[in-house]
Design a protein around this motif. Structure first.
Motif, PDB file in Angstrom:
ATOM      1  N   THR A   8       0.997  -1.020   0.034  1.00 28.95           N
ATOM      2  CA  THR A   8      -0.013  -0.160  -0.103  1.00 28.95           C
ATOM      3  C   THR A   8       1.128   1.318  -0.068  1.00 28.95           C
ATOM      4  O   THR A   8       2.099   1.244   0.429  1.00 28.95           O
ATOM      5  N   LEU A   9       0.422   2.455  -0.714  1.00 22.79           N
ATOM      6  CA  LEU A   9       1.189   3.523  -0.457  1.00 22.79           C
ATOM      7  C   LEU A   9       0.540   4.545   0.361  1.00 22.79           C
ATOM      8  O   LEU A   9      -0.552   4.625   0.604  1.00 22.79           O
ATOM      9  N   ALA A  10       1.341   5.294   0.997  1.00 20.32           N
ATOM     10  CA  ALA A  10       0.943   6.254   1.881  1.00 20.32           C
ATOM     11  C   ALA A  10       0.465   7.404   0.928  1.00 20.32           C
ATOM     12  O   ALA A  10       0.621   7.642  -0.182  1.00 20.32           O
ATOM     13  N   PRO A  11      -0.632   8.098   1.480  1.00 15.96           N
ATOM     14  CA  PRO A  11      -1.463   9.275   0.559  1.00 15.96           C
ATOM     15  C   PRO A  11      -0.365   9.884  -0.202  1.00 15.96           C
ATOM     16  O   PRO A  11      -0.670  10.401  -1.275  1.00 15.96           O
ATOM     17  N   ASP A  12       0.676  10.511   0.476  1.00 14.29           N
ATOM     18  CA  ASP A  12       1.612  11.306   0.121  1.00 14.29           C
ATOM     19  C   ASP A  12       2.540  10.886  -1.162  1.00 14.29           C
ATOM     20  O   ASP A  12       3.172  11.673  -1.731  1.00 14.29           O
ATOM     21  N   GLN A  13       2.660   9.494  -1.054  1.00 13.93           N
ATOM     22  CA  GLN A  13       3.334   8.855  -2.032  1.00 13.93           C
ATOM     23  C   GLN A  13       2.521   8.313  -3.383  1.00 13.93           C
ATOM     24  O   GLN A  13       3.218   8.029  -4.408  1.00 13.93           O
ATOM     25  N   ILE A  14       1.395   8.809  -3.340  1.00 15.62           N
ATOM     26  CA  ILE A  14       0.574   8.193  -4.807  1.00 15.62           C
ATOM     27  C   ILE A  14       0.979   8.835  -6.036  1.00 15.62           C
ATOM     28  O   ILE A  14       1.047   8.338  -6.874  1.00 15.62           O
ATOM     29  N   ASP A  15       1.520   9.955  -5.724  1.00 15.40           N
ATOM     30  CA  ASP A  15       1.769  10.809  -7.171  1.00 15.40           C
ATOM     31  C   ASP A  15       3.337  11.012  -7.326  1.00 15.40           C
ATOM     32  O   ASP A  15       3.800  11.703  -7.823  1.00 15.40           O
ATOM     33  N   ARG A  16       4.149  10.177  -6.698  1.00 17.23           N
ATOM     34  CA  ARG A  16       5.450   9.958  -6.603  1.00 17.23           C
ATOM     35  C   ARG A  16       6.072   8.779  -7.041  1.00 17.23           C
ATOM     36  O   ARG A  16       7.087   8.328  -6.271  1.00 17.23           O
ATOM     37  N   PRO A  17       5.644   8.021  -7.934  1.00 18.17           N
ATOM     38  CA  PRO A  17       5.847   6.786  -8.027  1.00 18.17           C
ATOM     39  C   PRO A  17       7.375   6.755  -8.620  1.00 18.17           C
ATOM     40  O   PRO A  17       8.067   5.556  -8.316  1.00 18.17           O
ATOM     41  N   ARG A  18       7.870   7.560  -9.330  1.00 15.98           N
ATOM     42  CA  ARG A  18       9.305   7.295 -10.020  1.00 15.98           C
ATOM     43  C   ARG A  18      10.301   7.528  -8.807  1.00 15.98           C
ATOM     44  O   ARG A  18      11.280   6.581  -8.883  1.00 15.98           O
ATOM     45  N   GLU A  19      10.322   8.502  -8.058  1.00 19.61           N
ATOM     46  CA  GLU A  19      11.255   8.654  -7.049  1.00 19.61           C
ATOM     47  C   GLU A  19      11.038   7.752  -5.921  1.00 19.61           C
ATOM     48  O   GLU A  19      12.366   7.175  -5.420  1.00 19.61           O
TER      49      GLU A  19
END
Length: 92
Positions: A8-19
């Motif tokens: 699962t992704l933390a909410p602040d990580q959803i739009d940062r997949p590449r980094e």
């Protein structure tokens, strides 16, 4: 040994997949672990990955590191191939 990661992704990580993925691959390489595939999914889990690692301690360490970075959480499942299943059946 192969493992399946259900993550699962933390909410602040959803739009940062590449980094996030780059950091994870770098950490995995430091631990001697490799990602064979990463698939993003919909539903209970945000991603499913297949990794190759020397042992469960490496995978546990990676999972702890992942959570500590604030990326989210990983559930880990050992993955067995057909030969391993055949050997397990022989033990029955």
């Amino acid at each position: 040994m192969k493992f399946v990661f259900l993550g699962t992704l933390a909410p602040d990580q959803i739009d940062r997949p590449r980094e996030r993925t780059a950091a994870c691959k770098k950490k995995a390489a430091e631990l001697g672990m490799t990602f064979e595939v990463i698939y993003y999914t919909q539903g209970v889990h945000d991603f499913v990955s297949i990794v190759d690692a020397s042992d469960t301690y490496v995978v546990l360490g990676f999972s702890l590191w992942y959570a500590k970075q604030g990326y989210g959480r990983i559930s880990t499942l050992p993955a067995f191939d057909e030969a391993a299943m055949d050997r397990a059946v022989e033990v029955l």
